[in-house]
Design a protein around this motif. Structure first.
Motif, PDB file in Angstrom:
ATOM      1  N   LEU A 194       0.864  -1.277  -0.064  1.00 10.87           N
ATOM      2  CA  LEU A 194      -0.121  -0.102   0.023  1.00 10.87           C
ATOM      3  C   LEU A 194       0.786   1.222  -0.145  1.00 10.87           C
ATOM      4  CD1 LEU A 194      -2.913  -0.832   2.360  1.00 10.87           C
ATOM      5  CD2 LEU A 194      -2.807  -1.088  -0.158  1.00 10.87           C
ATOM      6  N   ARG A 195       2.006   1.109   0.395  1.00  5.70           N
ATOM      7  CA  ARG A 195       2.870   2.281   0.343  1.00  5.70           C
ATOM      8  C   ARG A 195       3.396   2.545  -0.949  1.00  5.70           C
ATOM      9  NH1 ARG A 195       4.560   0.314   5.530  1.00  5.70           N
ATOM     10  NH2 ARG A 195       6.264  -1.079   4.408  1.00  5.70           N
ATOM     11  N   THR A 196       3.513   1.553  -1.701  1.00  5.67           N
ATOM     12  CA  THR A 196       3.759   1.826  -3.135  1.00  5.67           C
ATOM     13  C   THR A 196       2.716   2.409  -3.965  1.00  5.67           C
ATOM     14  OG1 THR A 196       5.384  -0.210  -3.303  1.00  5.67           O
ATOM     15  CG2 THR A 196       4.339   0.681  -5.390  1.00  5.67           C
ATOM     16  N   LEU A 197       1.400   1.848  -3.452  1.00  8.02           N
ATOM     17  CA  LEU A 197       0.013   2.526  -4.157  1.00  8.02           C
ATOM     18  C   LEU A 197       0.029   3.828  -3.560  1.00  8.02           C
ATOM     19  CD1 LEU A 197      -2.633   1.989  -5.562  1.00  8.02           C
ATOM     20  CD2 LEU A 197      -3.876   1.239  -3.582  1.00  8.02           C
ATOM     21  N   GLN A 198       0.144   4.181  -2.609  1.00  6.21           N
ATOM     22  CA  GLN A 198       0.043   5.686  -2.221  1.00  6.21           C
ATOM     23  C   GLN A 198       1.241   6.619  -2.857  1.00  6.21           C
ATOM     24  OE1 GLN A 198      -2.119   6.945  -0.147  1.00  6.21           O
ATOM     25  NE2 GLN A 198      -1.447   8.989  -0.209  1.00  6.21           N
ATOM     26  N   TYR A 199       2.458   5.954  -2.980  1.00  7.76           N
ATOM     27  CA  TYR A 199       3.311   6.707  -3.815  1.00  7.76           C
ATOM     28  C   TYR A 199       2.904   6.892  -5.269  1.00  7.76           C
ATOM     29  CZ  TYR A 199       7.587   6.746  -6.562  1.00  7.76           C
ATOM     30  OH  TYR A 199       8.726   6.751  -7.251  1.00  7.76           O
ATOM     31  N   LEU A 200       2.465   5.803  -5.755  1.00  8.53           N
ATOM     32  CA  LEU A 200       1.839   6.096  -7.148  1.00  8.53           C
ATOM     33  C   LEU A 200       0.679   6.775  -7.411  1.00  8.53           C
ATOM     34  CD1 LEU A 200       1.543   4.777 -10.164  1.00  8.53           C
ATOM     35  CD2 LEU A 200      -0.044   3.105  -9.091  1.00  8.53           C
ATOM     36  N   LEU A 201      -0.258   6.801  -6.361  1.00  9.18           N
ATOM     37  CA  LEU A 201      -1.540   7.732  -6.643  1.00  9.18           C
ATOM     38  C   LEU A 201      -1.216   9.176  -6.397  1.00  9.18           C
ATOM     39  CD1 LEU A 201      -4.197   5.495  -4.319  1.00  9.18           C
ATOM     40  CD2 LEU A 201      -3.781   5.838  -6.954  1.00  9.18           C
TER      41      LEU A 201
END
Length: 532
Positions: free
Chosen positions: A224-231
């Motif tokens: 989810l940290r990668t997803l947050q970074y992506l978003l």
């Protein structure tokens, strides 16, 4: 268990069954999930909250950094804190008892642990491998002697890797040790769709959200940290792409394609960059079957000889083989059996690495991609002829829409005379087959004549010396109504074609006269020229 997401129900429901089991339980329950997948957040904010609703007292303990049994014991006893409502507790007494008890084996029997206590051990993979078996054995003493419910949360893949790296012998025994103490393991996978839908400022349609989830699935990423970074990155990039397409006056039909290309690459690069296995230069060497731009169209030469990373030192003799293995792995993960087009963006990669987004470079990349898409798509004339040549693959419901699309394109008056005749001929064929709704009446014929005239007047067509030879054969001589209609339009087209020839000749004659007059003016006496 109302209002639970799809990712929560498969975990909460069996855990509730485990906690409410009336018979004594002598085993723990494990929740495994990738680092950064949100399992700790889920434990603290959902699972523990539900336990309290069910009248249990969850005791949260992170095992990160713990490598001493006495520290673990003190943590467990202090968190139980049996008389938490009073100013004086038994914590000090229990710890003192722990330190002075002669027989540690009967320690659990001498402590009064309430039956509603649930131990929740987090970060189990962060335990030092040398302390792993001892810690699990001590925790199990509570499970067996006091039937204390116990939840263990960890990244089991990392736990196995740590054991393999630091204690291979223990790693081989892991499955036997786990079987002894832990009966059930459930995988925690965050629901990316729920997160995408709940993100407050991101404006993605359903197909775009599905694309992001597809790339995460192909990358086997649940972080989810990668997803947050992506978003947060995508939000800025999509705002800039809106400005860029406006500056470049990009047609609407290309905007959706551009957004998908940007989303695919940004998601792909964010996952692999945060994973830290592949340097950017190596990622650029991927041979993608569905790349939009050729290397020539990109206008760049890739420097593949630079220092890629510590993973691929220049002096490493095995470097080419390692690169090949990594590239093949990425190729299979993301692009095998994938119909989605792909295009790298240097500007996006640099932004994800440095935080600086070079909008001018991004604009150049978008401009090159749009030009390439236009070349691949062909002209409007090519597009209409493609529809014509594939008429027989259309369903009955599609005929009317496609015919109207063709007639509207005809009205624009931008085709060659031959293209008008091909389209008209195909419509007559459909009419002869009595396709429902296909009628080539006088109004349709007039639309073709007006379009032909418009093309000629706007100089969209040139003279065709073999005009009749090419287009007479489309309809062989017969007595059908369609034959007469076609040849009526053919005669009109031939008249226009001859008119183009005459106009060309007249234009050429005018040029010749002007050039002759200029020559005579240079060589003849002035008095003679006055009489011309």
């Amino acid at each position: 268990m109302e209002n639970l997401s799809e990712s929560q129900s498969p975990i909460l429901n069996p855990i509730m069954d485990y906690l409410k089991e009336k018979e004594p339980t002598n085993y723990a329950y494990m929740i495994s999930g990738e680092w950064g997948s949100g399992k700790t957040y889920f434990l603290k904010n959902t699972l523990i909250a539900k336990m309290r609703e069910w009248q249990y007292r969850p005791i949260y303990i992170t095992l990160s950094g713990i490598n001493d049994l006495n520290v673990l014991k003190e943590l467990m006893l202090s968190r139980i804190n049996i008389k938490a409502q009073s100013t004086h507790t038994l914590m000090d007494e229990e710890i003192e008892l722990l330190r002075n008890v002669a027989g540690e084996q009967d320690l659990e029997l001498r402590l009064n642990i309430p039956k509603n206590i649930v131990f929740c051990f987090d970060d189990f993979e962060r335990i030092d491998p040398s302390f792993f078996e001892e810690a699990l054995g001590f925790i199990n003493s509570y499970i067996e002697h006091s039937q204390t419910k116990t939840i263990i949360v960890c990244d089991e893949n990392r736990l196995s890797s740590n054991l393999n790296e630091k204690n291979p012998i223990l790693a081989k025994k892991y499955s036997l040790i786990k079987e002894k103490y832990i009966r059930f393991t459930v995988e925690y996978r965050p629901n990316l769709c729920d997160i995408l839908n709940s993100y407050p400022i991101l404006k993605l349609d359903e197909e775009e959200k599905t694309l992001v989830k597809l790339v995460f699935d192909r990358g086997r990423c649940q972080n989810l940290r990668t997803l947050q970074y992506l978003l947060t990155s995508i939000d800025k990039i999509l705002r800039d792409i809106s400005r860029v397409v406006e500056i470049l006056v990009v047609e609407d039909k290309y905007v959706s394609k551009l957004r998908r290309l940007v989303l695919f690459y940004t998601t792909f690069f964010a996952i692999e960059f945060k994973r830290g296995l592949y340097p950017f230069e190596l990622l650029q060497k991927l041979q993608i079957p569905k790349r939009i731009l050729s290397l020539e169209e990109q206008g760049i030469e890739l420097d593949l000889e630079g220092d890629l990373s510590n993973e691929f030192p220049l002096q490493d003799e095995n470097r080419p083989k390692k690169e090949e293995v990594y590239l093949v792995k990425l190729q299979k993960q993301y692009f095998e059996n994938n119909n989605e087009s792909f295009e790298p963006f240097d500007s996006i990669a640099n932004y994800l690495k440095s935080g600086y987004f070079n909008v001018e470079a991004f604009q150049g990349e978008i401009d090159r991609i749009v030009l390439s898409l236009k070349r691949k798509e062909g002209t409007k004339e090519d597009s209409i002829l493609k529809i014509i040549n594939n008429f027989y693959s259309l369903s009955d419901d599609e005929y009317q829409d496609k015919i109207e699309e063709i007639l509207l394109a005809v009205d624009e008056g931008e085709f060659s005379l031959g293209t008008y005749l091909q389209i008209y001929s195909q419509l007559l064929v459909l009419e002869s087959y009595q396709i429902e709704g296909v009628v080539v009446d006088e109004d349709v014929s007039m639309r073709f004549k007006e379009a032909m005239k418009k093309s000629v007047e706007s100089l969209k067509v040139v003279y065709d010396s073999s005009f009749l030879e090419h287009y007479t054969s489309l309809w062989q001589k017969n007595k059908s109504v369609q034959y007469r209609k076609y040849h009526a339009l053919l005669d009109y087209a031939e008249t226009l074609n001859k008119g183009i020839k005459e106009a060309v000749l007249a234009s050429q004659n005018t040029v010749v006269v002007k050039k002759l007059y200029k020559l005579l003016k240079m060589v003849m006496p002035k008095c003679w020229m006055q009489n011309l």
